[in-house]
Design a protein around this motif. Structure first.
Motif, PDB file in Angstrom:
ATOM      1  N   THR A 114       0.837  -1.208   0.000  1.00  0.00           N
ATOM      2  CA  THR A 114       0.000   0.000   0.000  1.00  0.00           C
ATOM      3  C   THR A 114       0.869   1.254   0.000  1.00  0.00           C
ATOM      4  OG1 THR A 114      -1.698  -1.217   1.184  1.00  0.00           O
ATOM      5  CG2 THR A 114      -1.864   1.188   1.216  1.00  0.00           C
ATOM      6  N   GLU A 115       1.927   1.236   0.781  1.00  0.00           N
ATOM      7  CA  GLU A 115       2.822   2.389   0.861  1.00  0.00           C
ATOM      8  C   GLU A 115       3.512   2.658  -0.482  1.00  0.00           C
ATOM      9  OE1 GLU A 115       5.763   2.012   3.953  1.00  0.00           O
ATOM     10  OE2 GLU A 115       6.921   3.727   3.182  1.00  0.00           O
ATOM     11  N   ILE A 116       3.986   1.559  -1.108  1.00  0.00           N
ATOM     12  CA  ILE A 116       4.706   1.732  -2.374  1.00  0.00           C
ATOM     13  C   ILE A 116       3.741   2.144  -3.494  1.00  0.00           C
ATOM     14  CG2 ILE A 116       6.032   0.516  -4.154  1.00  0.00           C
ATOM     15  CD1 ILE A 116       7.367  -1.033  -1.810  1.00  0.00           C
ATOM     16  N   GLU A 117       2.552   1.571  -3.486  1.00  0.00           N
ATOM     17  CA  GLU A 117       1.556   1.965  -4.494  1.00  0.00           C
ATOM     18  C   GLU A 117       1.281   3.476  -4.414  1.00  0.00           C
ATOM     19  OE1 GLU A 117      -1.243  -1.989  -5.240  1.00  0.00           O
ATOM     20  OE2 GLU A 117      -1.904  -0.453  -3.835  1.00  0.00           O
ATOM     21  N   LYS A 118       1.246   3.951  -3.194  1.00  0.00           N
ATOM     22  CA  LYS A 118       0.994   5.383  -3.000  1.00  0.00           C
ATOM     23  C   LYS A 118       2.175   6.198  -3.533  1.00  0.00           C
ATOM     24  CE  LYS A 118      -0.457   7.897   0.942  1.00  0.00           C
ATOM     25  NZ  LYS A 118      -0.678   7.797   2.391  1.00  0.00           N
ATOM     26  N   MET A 119       3.342   5.723  -3.209  1.00  0.00           N
ATOM     27  CA  MET A 119       4.565   6.413  -3.593  1.00  0.00           C
ATOM     28  C   MET A 119       4.708   6.529  -5.116  1.00  0.00           C
ATOM     29  SD  MET A 119       8.209   5.119  -2.395  1.00  0.00           S
ATOM     30  CE  MET A 119       9.697   5.685  -3.101  1.00  0.00           C
ATOM     31  N   VAL A 120       4.447   5.442  -5.846  1.00  0.00           N
ATOM     32  CA  VAL A 120       4.600   5.512  -7.304  1.00  0.00           C
ATOM     33  C   VAL A 120       3.268   5.853  -7.986  1.00  0.00           C
ATOM     34  CG1 VAL A 120       6.536   3.873  -7.244  1.00  0.00           C
ATOM     35  CG2 VAL A 120       4.266   3.052  -7.837  1.00  0.00           C
ATOM     36  N   ARG A 121       2.308   6.187  -7.213  1.00  0.00           N
ATOM     37  CA  ARG A 121       0.982   6.621  -7.665  1.00  0.00           C
ATOM     38  C   ARG A 121       0.296   5.618  -8.597  1.00  0.00           C
ATOM     39  NH1 ARG A 121       1.549  11.827 -10.054  1.00  0.00           N
ATOM     40  NH2 ARG A 121       3.766  11.958  -9.631  1.00  0.00           N
ATOM     41  N   ILE A 122       0.101   4.406  -8.047  1.00  0.00           N
ATOM     42  CA  ILE A 122      -0.689   3.419  -8.779  1.00  0.00           C
ATOM     43  C   ILE A 122      -1.834   2.895  -7.911  1.00  0.00           C
ATOM     44  CG2 ILE A 122       1.060   2.640 -10.452  1.00  0.00           C
ATOM     45  CD1 ILE A 122       1.775   0.385  -8.504  1.00  0.00           C
ATOM     46  N   SER A 123      -2.082   3.554  -6.777  1.00  0.00           N
ATOM     47  CA  SER A 123      -3.145   3.071  -5.875  1.00  0.00           C
ATOM     48  C   SER A 123      -4.483   2.970  -6.606  1.00  0.00           C
ATOM     49  CB  SER A 123      -3.308   4.009  -4.682  1.00  0.00           C
ATOM     50  OG  SER A 123      -2.063   4.278  -4.099  1.00  0.00           O
ATOM     51  N   ASP A 124      -4.743   3.944  -7.466  1.00  0.00           N
ATOM     52  CA  ASP A 124      -6.051   3.976  -8.140  1.00  0.00           C
ATOM     53  C   ASP A 124      -6.218   2.882  -9.201  1.00  0.00           C
ATOM     54  OD1 ASP A 124      -4.006   5.394  -9.392  1.00  0.00           O
ATOM     55  OD2 ASP A 124      -5.404   6.596 -10.580  1.00  0.00           O
TER      56      ASP A 124
END
Ligand code: ADP
Ligand code: MG
Length: 326
Positions: A114-124
């Motif tokens: 979750t943290e890395i997804e946020k960092m590289v902006r792929i959460s969505d």
């Protein structure tokens, strides 16, 4: 942090990596710069343990990548030229899978992803299938995979290749962000990219290291002679006559442009600035000077000289000899 010693890779008779040695220190962004086929991917594949070397060794924090692969690989995250993405997985599934492969404990996995997804902006896009993502998003998923486990060293092979300008800017920003906490090594065949992002550049040509320094120093190394280019209304011999008595000139090349116009490239002696002398000499000879400009050395010139000719410019040949002697 990384030590590469006398690395050689042969494919049949073809020498793809030719006795490459260098060191990587912590906390910087390094750029492997070289034209296509220079041996960048091969070197990165060997450094990350994906490919065996013909000769030489790679030490990651003192651990030999071939003899102690698990210990060595723990320090590295790698985004290869062709990211190993599984098209039929969703982004989240893929990252869960990659985390498992990296041995990241189940308890930490979800939070870290979750943290890395946020960092590289792929959460969505985490619930979308990878095959339905744009190239830019896929590259960020590949990047997320490399960052999993927060290894000390992140190695990225041509991370912006095939992306559009907006995506390139985003990936570069991400790389800078990563570099705050990690040592980053990236490869590129594009000089502008490496100059923009990297603190230190290793120029590779035909499997050999032909230069390594900061972008500023690489530029300076060839910069101690400036060339002045002039154009005047005269014949080449008249031009040479005027230039003959000007102090501070090392050499002159003239080119007859026809119609009583001559161009010259004038190499100055080290530390001299002959522009004003040239101007005055032509004025007193009553010969119209139509152009007078200097040609500095840009990193572009350095790169072209190093990778497109077989002979190294003097400054580099001397530097490499000195380093080899040490
Ligand atoms: P770069 O990444 O700098 O473009 P590569 O490391 O991919 O360069 O390739 C270096 C050289 O090795 C090239 O001449 C390439 O054709 C050759 N090469 C790369 N991989 C293989 C392979 N699997 N088999 C044979 N030759 C290869
Ligand atoms: Mg490559």
């Amino acid at each position: 942090m990384i030590e590469v010693k006398n690395l050689v890779k042969k494919y049949g008779n073809h020498l793809a990596v030719d006795h490459l040695s260098f060191q990587i220190e912590a906390g910087k962004i390094y750029g492997f710069l070289g034209p296509n086929g220079a041996g960048k991917s091969t070197t990165m594949n060997i450094m990350t343990g994906y490919l065996g070397a013909t000769e030489g060794e790679v030490l990651i924090d003192g651990h030999d990548i071939l003899k102690e692969p698990e210990e060595a690989k723990r320090h590295i995250g790698y985004l290869p030229e062709q990211p190993p993405l599984y098209m039929d997985m969703t982004v989240r599934e893929y990252l869960e899978f990659a985390a498992e492969l990296k041995g990241i404990g189940k308890a930490k996995r979800a939070e870290e992803i979750t943290e890395i997804e946020k960092m590289v902006r792929i959460s969505d896009v985490e619930k979308r299938l990878i095959k339905n993502l744009s190239k830019g998003y896929r590259q960020r998923v590949g990047l997320a995979q490399a960052v999993l486990g927060f290894p000390e060293i992140i190695i990225l092979d041509e991370p912006t290749v095939g992306l559009d300008p907006k995506q390139i800017i985003e990936i570069r920003e991400l790389i800078r962000k990563l570099a705050k906490k990690h040592t980053v090594i990236l490869s590129s065949h594009i000089l502008a990219e490496v100059r923009e992002v990297c603190d230190y550049i290793l120029i590779i040509s035909k499997g050999r290291l032909v230069a390594s320094d900061t972008p500023e120093n690489l530029e300076k190394m060839l910069d101690d002679h400036t060339t002045v280019v002039i154009e005047a209304q005269s014949s080449p011999s008249e031009m040479r006559l005027i230039l003959k008595n000007i102090p501070g000139i090392e050499s002159v090349e003239t080119e007859d442009a026809g119609d009583y116009v001559t161009w010259a490239r004038i190499r100055e002696k080290k530390g001299e600035d002959v522009r004003e002398r040239i101007f005055r000499a032509f004025a007193s000879a009553q010969t119209p000077l139509r152009t007078l400009k200097t040609e500095g050395t840009s990193l572009e010139d350095v790169f072209m000289q190093l990778t497109q000719t077989d002979t190294l410019p003097e400054a580099f040949a001397e530097k490499i000899q000195r380093e080899e002697a040490e």
